[in-house]
Design a protein around this motif. Structure first.
Motif, PDB file in Angstrom:
ATOM      1  N   VAL A  62       0.630   1.642 -12.007  1.00 44.25           N
ATOM      2  CA  VAL A  62      -0.853   1.507 -12.388  1.00 44.25           C
ATOM      3  C   VAL A  62      -1.142   1.628 -13.275  1.00 44.25           C
ATOM      4  O   VAL A  62      -2.714   1.094 -13.230  1.00 44.25           O
ATOM      5  CB  VAL A  62      -1.297   1.861 -10.892  1.00 44.25           C
ATOM      6  N   ASP A 116       3.524   1.611  -1.716  1.00 41.03           N
ATOM      7  CA  ASP A 116       4.645   1.886  -2.709  1.00 41.03           C
ATOM      8  C   ASP A 116       4.131   3.050  -3.325  1.00 41.03           C
ATOM      9  O   ASP A 116       2.829   3.964  -3.683  1.00 41.03           O
ATOM     10  CB  ASP A 116       4.250   0.457  -3.998  1.00 41.03           C
ATOM     11  N   ARG A 171       2.898   4.857  -6.523  1.00 39.56           N
ATOM     12  CA  ARG A 171       2.141   4.403  -7.810  1.00 39.56           C
ATOM     13  C   ARG A 171       1.869   5.360  -8.971  1.00 39.56           C
ATOM     14  O   ARG A 171       1.851   6.471  -9.004  1.00 39.56           O
ATOM     15  CB  ARG A 171       0.198   4.808  -7.199  1.00 39.56           C
ATOM     16  N   PRO A 203      -2.983   7.921  -9.723  1.00 43.51           N
ATOM     17  CA  PRO A 203      -1.475   7.973  -9.302  1.00 43.51           C
ATOM     18  C   PRO A 203      -0.311   8.591  -8.286  1.00 43.51           C
ATOM     19  O   PRO A 203      -0.727   9.495  -8.097  1.00 43.51           O
ATOM     20  CB  PRO A 203      -0.599   7.778 -10.497  1.00 43.51           C
ATOM     21  N   ASP A 204       0.539   8.568  -7.876  1.00 43.55           N
ATOM     22  CA  ASP A 204       1.207   9.493  -7.470  1.00 43.55           C
ATOM     23  C   ASP A 204       2.389   9.902  -8.045  1.00 43.55           C
ATOM     24  O   ASP A 204       2.841  11.676  -7.737  1.00 43.55           O
ATOM     25  CB  ASP A 204       2.559   8.583  -6.307  1.00 43.55           C
ATOM     26  N   LEU A 249      -7.132   6.499 -11.291  1.00 41.08           N
ATOM     27  CA  LEU A 249      -6.007   5.986 -10.504  1.00 41.08           C
ATOM     28  C   LEU A 249      -5.530   6.461  -9.296  1.00 41.08           C
ATOM     29  O   LEU A 249      -5.103   6.313  -8.477  1.00 41.08           O
ATOM     30  CB  LEU A 249      -5.087   5.045 -11.845  1.00 41.08           C
ATOM     31  N   CYS A 256      -0.198  15.011  -7.040  1.00 39.42           N
ATOM     32  CA  CYS A 256       0.197  14.496  -8.518  1.00 39.42           C
ATOM     33  C   CYS A 256       1.293  14.799  -8.693  1.00 39.42           C
ATOM     34  O   CYS A 256       1.320  15.866  -9.454  1.00 39.42           O
ATOM     35  CB  CYS A 256      -0.539  13.859  -9.562  1.00 39.42           C
ATOM     36  N   THR A 265       1.058  -1.744  -0.163  1.00 40.52           N
ATOM     37  CA  THR A 265       0.231  -0.272   0.053  1.00 40.52           C
ATOM     38  C   THR A 265       0.884   1.022   0.426  1.00 40.52           C
ATOM     39  O   THR A 265       1.060   2.198  -0.494  1.00 40.52           O
ATOM     40  CB  THR A 265      -0.799   0.058   1.163  1.00 40.52           C
ATOM     41  N   THR A 299       4.951   1.038  -8.639  1.00 36.99           N
ATOM     42  CA  THR A 299       4.099  -0.227  -8.827  1.00 36.99           C
ATOM     43  C   THR A 299       3.632   1.325  -9.633  1.00 36.99           C
ATOM     44  O   THR A 299       2.883   2.093  -9.790  1.00 36.99           O
ATOM     45  CB  THR A 299       3.072  -0.579  -7.795  1.00 36.99           C
TER      46      THR A 299
END
Length: 220
Positions: free
Chosen positions: A33, A4, A6, A51-52, A49, A79, A2, A31
């Motif tokens: 995604v 990770d 993204r 993502p980071d 999604l 992000c 969790t 990860t």
């Protein structure tokens, strides 16, 4: 896991996305995604999604990476976007950074550089490929100098030490270099950098450099 980082991959060439995925899938703590083939798909993927970090191609059909970056950073400020391009003199590079990207790398960067860049922007640092830093400044400085009068008053929210740190950040100095120049520890510099960014309402070091040019205290 969790915690990770993204990552979303955005490129109009499937083989390029596959290559990036192979590199990132081999790394602990990262990860992938999702993937997108153009800017419009990227915006929708970020919305769905969350993502980071986004690895963003520039030149894509339909919506390009610059516009997508602008929309993504406005929609999801947390992000981070790394702009990727084949061209080290790409005229869109600075546009991507102005649009809110936290990094700029060439597609021929080594896998370790790509991974390090993702982790760096996730921490809140900025990443610009050394080969293009000087070119970005060369492209940006004249236009910004013409469009913005010198206005150091916008730095009044900073303490004297924070102002010193900001001006060194504007020169592109790393935390280690700032620490050496100011005779303090790197941890102290890191604290000051955070205060500078919060005080000026900036997201990261890239925005700090752009801001310095906009108010006329860099490149003169």
């Amino acid at each position: 896991m969790t915690d990770d980082i993204r990552v979303l991959l955005v490129d109009d060439q499937q083989l390029v996305r596959r290559g990036f995925r192979m590199v990132l899938d081999a790394e602990d703590g990262l990860t992938v995604v999702g993937e997108a083939g153009n800017g419009r798909e990227a915006v929708e993927a970020v919305r769905a999604l969350r993502p980071d970090v986004v690895l963003m191609d520039v030149r894509m059909p339909g919506m390009d990476g610059i516009r997508a970056t602008e929309l993504i950073t406005a929609m999801q400020p947390a992000c981070r976007v790394i702009v990727l391009t084949t061209f080290d003199l790409d005229e869109y590079a600075f546009g991507g950074l102005q649009a809110g990207a936290s990094g700029f790398l060439l597609k021929d960067a080594r896998p370790s550089e790509l991974v390090d860049a993702i982790r760096a922007v996730h921490r809140g640092d900025a990443v610009v490929a050394p080969r293009v830093t000087a070119r970005l400044v060369q492209l940006a400085a004249p236009a910004l100098a013409r469009s913005r009068p010198r206005d150091e008053s916008r730095l009044d929210v900073l303490s004297e030490r924070e102002r010193e740190v900001f001006l060194l950040m504007a020169e592109g100095a790393s935390n280690a270099e700032i620490a050496e120049r100011l005779f303090v520890s790197e941890s102290t510099v890191k604290t000051h950098v955070g205060k500078v960014l919060r005080g000026l309402g900036l997201r990261d070091r890239v925005q700090a450099v752009i801001f310095a040019y906009e108010i006329g205290v860099a490149g003169s």
